[in-house]
Design a protein around this motif. Structure first.
Motif, PDB file in Angstrom:
ATOM      1  N   ARG A  68       0.206  -1.029   0.103  1.00 48.64           N
ATOM      2  CA  ARG A  68      -0.017   0.011   0.071  1.00 48.64           C
ATOM      3  C   ARG A  68       0.706   1.482   0.127  1.00 48.64           C
ATOM      4  O   ARG A  68       1.954   1.261   0.585  1.00 48.64           O
ATOM      5  N   PRO A  69       0.337   2.104  -0.813  1.00 50.28           N
ATOM      6  CA  PRO A  69       1.455   3.529  -0.406  1.00 50.28           C
ATOM      7  C   PRO A  69       1.090   4.102   0.833  1.00 50.28           C
ATOM      8  O   PRO A  69       0.097   4.211   1.750  1.00 50.28           O
ATOM      9  N   ASN A  70       2.467   4.253   1.301  1.00 50.78           N
ATOM     10  CA  ASN A  70       2.806   5.421   2.426  1.00 50.78           C
ATOM     11  C   ASN A  70       3.582   7.092   2.426  1.00 50.78           C
ATOM     12  O   ASN A  70       4.842   6.544   0.931  1.00 50.78           O
ATOM     13  N   ARG A  71       3.287   7.738   2.897  1.00 46.65           N
ATOM     14  CA  ARG A  71       4.039   8.868   3.137  1.00 46.65           C
ATOM     15  C   ARG A  71       4.720   8.894   4.335  1.00 46.65           C
ATOM     16  O   ARG A  71       3.614   9.147   5.316  1.00 46.65           O
ATOM     17  N   ILE A  72       6.214   9.043   4.542  1.00 46.07           N
ATOM     18  CA  ILE A  72       6.601   9.439   5.694  1.00 46.07           C
ATOM     19  C   ILE A  72       7.883  10.591   5.731  1.00 46.07           C
ATOM     20  O   ILE A  72       8.292  11.222   5.031  1.00 46.07           O
ATOM     21  N   ALA A  73       7.132  11.696   6.543  1.00 49.67           N
ATOM     22  CA  ALA A  73       7.408  13.502   6.627  1.00 49.67           C
ATOM     23  C   ALA A  73       8.171  13.446   7.821  1.00 49.67           C
ATOM     24  O   ALA A  73       7.676  13.265   8.957  1.00 49.67           O
ATOM     25  N   VAL A  74       9.299  14.200   8.505  1.00 52.47           N
ATOM     26  CA  VAL A  74      10.045  14.525   9.319  1.00 52.47           C
ATOM     27  C   VAL A  74      10.688  16.087   9.559  1.00 52.47           C
ATOM     28  O   VAL A  74      10.853  16.084   8.687  1.00 52.47           O
ATOM     29  N   TYR A  75       9.870  16.552  10.406  1.00 57.91           N
ATOM     30  CA  TYR A  75      10.110  17.667  10.808  1.00 57.91           C
ATOM     31  C   TYR A  75      10.892  18.434  12.269  1.00 57.91           C
ATOM     32  O   TYR A  75      10.777  17.060  12.980  1.00 57.91           O
ATOM     33  N   ASN A  76      11.936  19.387  12.038  1.00 56.95           N
ATOM     34  CA  ASN A  76      12.141  19.763  12.818  1.00 56.95           C
ATOM     35  C   ASN A  76      11.098  21.080  14.142  1.00 56.95           C
ATOM     36  O   ASN A  76      11.317  22.136  13.804  1.00 56.95           O
ATOM     37  N   PRO A  77      10.681  20.699  14.564  1.00 57.82           N
ATOM     38  CA  PRO A  77       9.787  21.328  15.247  1.00 57.82           C
ATOM     39  C   PRO A  77       9.572  22.686  16.439  1.00 57.82           C
ATOM     40  O   PRO A  77       9.750  23.087  16.822  1.00 57.82           O
ATOM     41  N   GLU A 133      22.063   8.003  13.912  1.00 55.27           N
ATOM     42  CA  GLU A 133      22.902   9.033  15.051  1.00 55.27           C
ATOM     43  C   GLU A 133      23.663  10.394  14.766  1.00 55.27           C
ATOM     44  O   GLU A 133      24.413  11.277  14.960  1.00 55.27           O
ATOM     45  N   SER A 134      23.718   9.887  12.863  1.00 57.67           N
ATOM     46  CA  SER A 134      24.193  11.226  12.108  1.00 57.67           C
ATOM     47  C   SER A 134      23.176  12.563  12.421  1.00 57.67           C
ATOM     48  O   SER A 134      23.995  13.693  12.079  1.00 57.67           O
ATOM     49  N   ARG A 135      22.119  12.771  12.376  1.00 52.18           N
ATOM     50  CA  ARG A 135      21.581  13.782  13.325  1.00 52.18           C
ATOM     51  C   ARG A 135      21.107  13.682  14.400  1.00 52.18           C
ATOM     52  O   ARG A 135      20.755  13.095  15.232  1.00 52.18           O
ATOM     53  N   PRO A 136      21.338  14.951  14.779  1.00 50.49           N
ATOM     54  CA  PRO A 136      21.259  14.942  16.777  1.00 50.49           C
ATOM     55  C   PRO A 136      19.969  15.056  16.765  1.00 50.49           C
ATOM     56  O   PRO A 136      18.759  14.949  16.067  1.00 50.49           O
ATOM     57  N   ARG A 137      19.726  14.531  17.872  1.00 48.33           N
ATOM     58  CA  ARG A 137      17.753  13.866  18.002  1.00 48.33           C
ATOM     59  C   ARG A 137      17.715  15.252  18.035  1.00 48.33           C
ATOM     60  O   ARG A 137      16.055  15.101  18.278  1.00 48.33           O
ATOM     61  N   GLU A 138      17.983  16.114  19.279  1.00 51.29           N
ATOM     62  CA  GLU A 138      16.579  16.856  19.114  1.00 51.29           C
ATOM     63  C   GLU A 138      16.668  18.305  17.993  1.00 51.29           C
ATOM     64  O   GLU A 138      15.537  18.859  18.483  1.00 51.29           O
ATOM     65  N   GLU A 139      17.437  17.615  16.637  1.00 52.03           N
ATOM     66  CA  GLU A 139      16.587  18.547  15.835  1.00 52.03           C
ATOM     67  C   GLU A 139      14.778  17.831  14.444  1.00 52.03           C
ATOM     68  O   GLU A 139      14.520  18.144  15.222  1.00 52.03           O
ATOM     69  N   CYS A 140      15.304  17.281  14.358  1.00 48.65           N
ATOM     70  CA  CYS A 140      14.104  16.067  13.483  1.00 48.65           C
ATOM     71  C   CYS A 140      13.753  15.070  14.042  1.00 48.65           C
ATOM     72  O   CYS A 140      13.893  13.890  13.988  1.00 48.65           O
ATOM     73  N   TRP A 141      13.148  15.442  14.753  1.00 49.34           N
ATOM     74  CA  TRP A 141      11.945  14.299  15.906  1.00 49.34           C
ATOM     75  C   TRP A 141      10.610  13.852  15.319  1.00 49.34           C
ATOM     76  O   TRP A 141      10.276  13.045  15.575  1.00 49.34           O
ATOM     77  N   LEU A 142       9.974  14.659  14.772  1.00 48.27           N
ATOM     78  CA  LEU A 142       8.864  14.472  14.620  1.00 48.27           C
ATOM     79  C   LEU A 142       8.474  14.365  13.060  1.00 48.27           C
ATOM     80  O   LEU A 142       8.934  14.492  12.438  1.00 48.27           O
ATOM     81  N   GLU A 143       7.595  12.380  13.215  1.00 52.27           N
ATOM     82  CA  GLU A 143       7.604  11.882  12.656  1.00 52.27           C
ATOM     83  C   GLU A 143       6.191  11.759  12.049  1.00 52.27           C
ATOM     84  O   GLU A 143       5.186  11.272  12.905  1.00 52.27           O
ATOM     85  N   ILE A 144       5.529  12.425  11.194  1.00 49.23           N
ATOM     86  CA  ILE A 144       4.144  12.265  10.135  1.00 49.23           C
ATOM     87  C   ILE A 144       4.176  10.941   9.668  1.00 49.23           C
ATOM     88  O   ILE A 144       4.205  12.013   8.086  1.00 49.23           O
ATOM     89  N   SER A 145       3.688   9.747   9.784  1.00 45.26           N
ATOM     90  CA  SER A 145       3.494   8.669   9.296  1.00 45.26           C
ATOM     91  C   SER A 145       1.866   8.151   8.454  1.00 45.26           C
ATOM     92  O   SER A 145       1.133   8.629   9.249  1.00 45.26           O
ATOM     93  N   MET A 146       2.002   8.733   7.306  1.00 45.21           N
ATOM     94  CA  MET A 146       0.514   8.243   6.339  1.00 45.21           C
ATOM     95  C   MET A 146       1.099   7.163   5.815  1.00 45.21           C
ATOM     96  O   MET A 146       1.352   6.458   5.304  1.00 45.21           O
ATOM     97  N   GLY A 147      -0.507   6.330   5.818  1.00 45.84           N
ATOM     98  CA  GLY A 147      -0.377   4.759   4.831  1.00 45.84           C
ATOM     99  C   GLY A 147      -1.872   4.543   4.470  1.00 45.84           C
ATOM    100  O   GLY A 147      -2.657   4.530   5.531  1.00 45.84           O
ATOM    101  N   ALA A 148      -2.034   4.207   3.390  1.00 48.90           N
ATOM    102  CA  ALA A 148      -3.461   3.726   3.225  1.00 48.90           C
ATOM    103  C   ALA A 148      -3.884   2.125   3.448  1.00 48.90           C
ATOM    104  O   ALA A 148      -2.779   1.822   3.382  1.00 48.90           O
TER     105      ALA A 148
END
Length: 148
Positions: A68-77, A133-148
């Motif tokens: 099924r199609p899915n989309r994952i976006a990760v944000y720095n809030p 570990e290549s990205r600091p945890r404090e930066e981009c941690w918010l995940e919005i995952s959508m899937g059909a």
């Protein structure tokens, strides 16, 4: 009379071919499926959602064999309490048609939304992303995952 029969048979053949091609499109074999189109155009797919910076997006179009199609976006809030930020995004999702179903054990806000052109639904999970570990945890941690 024969001409009418030929036209009816030709029309039925075109409808059958169109139905097969539409099924293949929705299975992700070519073009953009209806579910992926809806996920890409949802307010929660905004690159600047609630003023957050989008770090990256990963999409999978699905496939013929049941994927099924899915989309994952990760944000720095930005700075702030993770739970409060997730609740804020969850409230924004609720305000835009998503139904909150439950919280899972990993701290994800889970919900669903009906697809525009089908009877099925799209699921969503909003929560903390485990990053390499290549990205600091404090930066981009918010995940919005959508899937059909």
């Amino acid at each position: 009379m024969i001409l009418v029969a030929v036209l009816v048979v030709a029309l039925l053949a075109l409808l059958a071919v169109g139905g097969v091609l539409n099924h293949w499109r929705n299975a992700g074999l070519w073009g953009v499926s209806d579910a992926m189109f809806q996920m890409r155009h949802d307010p929660l797919s905004d690159p600047h959602l609630l003023g957050f910076d989008q770090c990256f997006v990963r999409e999978s179009s699905g496939g013929l064999f049941g994927d099924r199609p899915n989309r994952i976006a990760v944000y720095n809030p930005g700075p702030g309490d993770h739970k409060e930020i997730i609740e804020k995004v969850g409230q924004y999702a609720s305000d835009h048609g998503w139904s909150h179903t439950r919280w899972n054990s990993r701290g994800y806000w889970l919900g669903t939304k009906r697809q525009h052109f089908h009877r099925s639904t799209i699921g969503i999970g909003i929560g903390p992303k485990d990053l390499p570990e290549s990205r600091p945890r404090e930066e981009c941690w918010l995940e919005i995952s959508m899937g059909a």
